[in-house]
Design an enzyme around this catalytic site. Sequence first.
Site, PDB file in Angstrom:
ATOM      1  N   LEU A   1      15.232  88.865  32.331  1.00 43.77           N
ATOM      2  CA  LEU A   1      16.017  88.837  31.097  1.00 43.77           C
ATOM      3  C   LEU A   1      15.760  90.072  30.247  1.00 43.77           C
ATOM      4  O   LEU A   1      16.680  90.587  29.601  1.00 43.77           O
ATOM      5  CB  LEU A   1      15.691  87.572  30.300  1.00 43.77           C
TER       6      LEU A   1
ATOM      7  N   GLU B   1      21.317  85.813  26.648  1.00 47.61           N
ATOM      8  CA  GLU B   1      20.110  86.636  26.834  1.00 47.61           C
ATOM      9  C   GLU B   1      19.183  86.521  25.618  1.00 47.61           C
ATOM     10  O   GLU B   1      18.544  87.483  25.208  1.00 47.61           O
ATOM     11  CB  GLU B   1      20.465  88.114  27.072  1.00 47.61           C
TER      12      GLU B   1
ATOM     13  N   GLY C   1      44.936  95.431   9.954  1.00 51.84           N
ATOM     14  CA  GLY C   1      45.860  94.478   9.351  1.00 51.84           C
ATOM     15  C   GLY C   1      46.355  93.462  10.354  1.00 51.84           C
ATOM     16  O   GLY C   1      45.632  93.003  11.234  1.00 51.84           O
TER      17      GLY C   1
ATOM     18  N   THR D   1      19.256  83.996  21.906  1.00 51.48           N
ATOM     19  CA  THR D   1      20.048  83.937  20.679  1.00 51.48           C
ATOM     20  C   THR D   1      19.439  84.833  19.604  1.00 51.48           C
ATOM     21  O   THR D   1      18.279  85.248  19.691  1.00 51.48           O
ATOM     22  CB  THR D   1      20.112  82.501  20.143  1.00 51.48           C
TER      23      THR D   1
ATOM     24  N   SER E   1      17.578  77.985  25.249  1.00 54.43           N
ATOM     25  CA  SER E   1      16.501  78.777  24.656  1.00 54.43           C
ATOM     26  C   SER E   1      15.117  78.312  25.093  1.00 54.43           C
ATOM     27  O   SER E   1      14.130  78.992  24.831  1.00 54.43           O
ATOM     28  CB  SER E   1      16.594  78.723  23.126  1.00 54.43           C
TER      29      SER E   1
END
Length: 388
Positions: free
Chosen positions: A243, A367, A343, A369, A142
């Site tokens: 990005l 790309e 289920g 957080t 990051s």
Amino acid sequence: MTLTDPLDLLDFDSLLSDEERQIRETVARFVTEHVRPHVADWFEEGTFPRELAPELGKLGVLGMHLEGYGCAGTSAVAYGLACLELEAGDSGLRSFVSVQGSLAMFSIWRYGSEEQKLQWLPRMAAGEAIGCFGLTEPDFGSDPANMRTRAVRDGDDWILNGSKMWITNGSIADVATVWARTEEGIRGFLVPRDTPGFTTRTIKKKLSLRASITGELSLDDVRLPASAQLPEARGLGAPLSCLSEARFGIVFGSAGAALDCVRTAVDYANSRVQFGRPIAAFQLTQQKLADMAVDLNTSALLALHLGRLKDAGTIKPHQISVGKLNNVRTALAIARECRTILGGSGITLEYSPLRHANNLESVLTYEGTSEIHTLVIGQTLTGHAAFK
């Protein structure tokens, strides 16, 4: 979703042009024919078939939103709709197309020299060459501004040292866009696979994005000529702009994963009989389906709105953050809820929701957080940056 699809509660399809609908239908047909019959096996085996790349090139989705050099030059909305249908097949498929077109190809198209564009873009658009995007590092995800990968001048050449981690397509790519710190700031470089000192490793034992190749890039005294530098890329803003291109595709793609989950759950609920009638006839099941369908339609409309803004040239980074944050976490919640309708059958690869849920755990992280996108929005609201 089409006008005849009960999942299209708000007539989303009526907001598209004929060309946009045609592109979406073409990609959806490709996914049905070439991906759905095999994707469970790819996921279980932890592989992505490289031979699919030329087929995606023929389909025209690799760099489809770029102009020239063999690229289709479609609208942002058309590209987004392609991402929606690709991720309805699997997030790994959309990731391959997104990294190829919005990261690797876009970085060359936007910041490369004419020689670099001519050398790589036509082959990448055709799926004859695969690219990757080396920004994230083992200790800096990051916080790319503090990357440790370095490039130093040696005469007319550059010497690169460092490593990149969690790189989609990394161990199968023919060329990597690698970002490194220099004395002049962050710069981008094109590193061909056969460059001495450049090695890759495939990351194994993943629980998510298994139908996708994730790798580590290592650069040990990699010598590159001056012509390998992306001449127009200066500063951190260059990789971040790439990005933004990729994040835009995720806004649509995650809605596609959610669509596939809800469609699967509706079909199963109508065929699964308990207590003498389909479970779709029970109120609790209908409440789940109704809530998910409303959230799905809301996500689709948000994606379309952002696509129109992008085509108009007015979209802002924080708006893409809104789209990614909302649509990915909504899709993840939908995938998990759809699994409950299935289920015990829902834990097998015979059905898609749990596979989508596993994949979306990665999409929630890469790309940017969810925490980072939250802070981007918070900064827009308050004027205060909480990143540091």
